[in-house]
Design a protein around this motif. Sequence first.
Motif, PDB file in Angstrom:
ATOM      1  N   ARG A  62       0.861  -1.182   0.000  1.00 38.68           N
ATOM      2  CA  ARG A  62       0.000   0.000   0.000  1.00 38.68           C
ATOM      3  C   ARG A  62       0.898   1.232   0.000  1.00 38.68           C
ATOM      4  O   ARG A  62       1.695   1.425   0.923  1.00 38.68           O
ATOM      5  CB  ARG A  62      -0.905   0.013   1.230  1.00 38.68           C
ATOM      6  CG  ARG A  62      -1.790  -1.211   1.390  1.00 38.68           C
ATOM      7  CD  ARG A  62      -2.942  -1.284   0.444  1.00 38.68           C
ATOM      8  NE  ARG A  62      -3.813  -0.149   0.615  1.00 38.68           N
ATOM      9  CZ  ARG A  62      -4.782   0.158  -0.229  1.00 38.68           C
ATOM     10  NH1 ARG A  62      -5.006  -0.565  -1.286  1.00 38.68           N
ATOM     11  NH2 ARG A  62      -5.547   1.207  -0.010  1.00 38.68           N
ATOM     12  N   ALA A  64       1.077   5.651  -0.742  1.00 36.45           N
ATOM     13  CA  ALA A  64       0.225   6.836  -0.641  1.00 36.45           C
ATOM     14  C   ALA A  64       0.930   8.068  -1.202  1.00 36.45           C
ATOM     15  O   ALA A  64       2.157   8.181  -1.147  1.00 36.45           O
ATOM     16  CB  ALA A  64      -0.170   7.081   0.813  1.00 36.45           C
ATOM     17  N   GLU A  69      -4.440   6.465  -1.297  1.00 29.91           N
ATOM     18  CA  GLU A  69      -3.690   5.212  -1.252  1.00 29.91           C
ATOM     19  C   GLU A  69      -3.821   4.442  -2.562  1.00 29.91           C
ATOM     20  O   GLU A  69      -4.835   4.527  -3.251  1.00 29.91           O
ATOM     21  CB  GLU A  69      -4.167   4.342  -0.090  1.00 29.91           C
ATOM     22  CG  GLU A  69      -3.772   4.921   1.250  1.00 29.91           C
ATOM     23  CD  GLU A  69      -3.996   3.959   2.408  1.00 29.91           C
ATOM     24  OE1 GLU A  69      -4.245   2.755   2.190  1.00 29.91           O
ATOM     25  OE2 GLU A  69      -3.918   4.430   3.556  1.00 29.91           O
TER      26      GLU A  69
END
Length: 93
Positions: A62, A64, A69
């Motif tokens: 993940r 960002a 995200e």
Amino acid sequence: MKFDKETAIEKAKGDLASRLGVRASEISVVSATSKEFPDMSLGAPAEGEFAAQMIASGWEIRLAHNGKEYDYRGDKYQLRLRGFKGKNYLIAG
């Protein structure tokens, strides 16, 4: 190219930076966890792609940027971007 968790993260950061038109240093890692996926496309088949239906072990990465995200998935042989502007992409593999 063969990946380990760290090289998959770096490749994902570079890919996302390129897609967003920013420097890789502006991309933050939210998480990078081991995961089992339902198929060989790591649960993120590209358009028109068919994947073997067997469990694949890899990482859910993940990232960002500016509060949004992004979901990358990788294993030792491939890296994928899931759900970017409504599509999945095979980045390397």
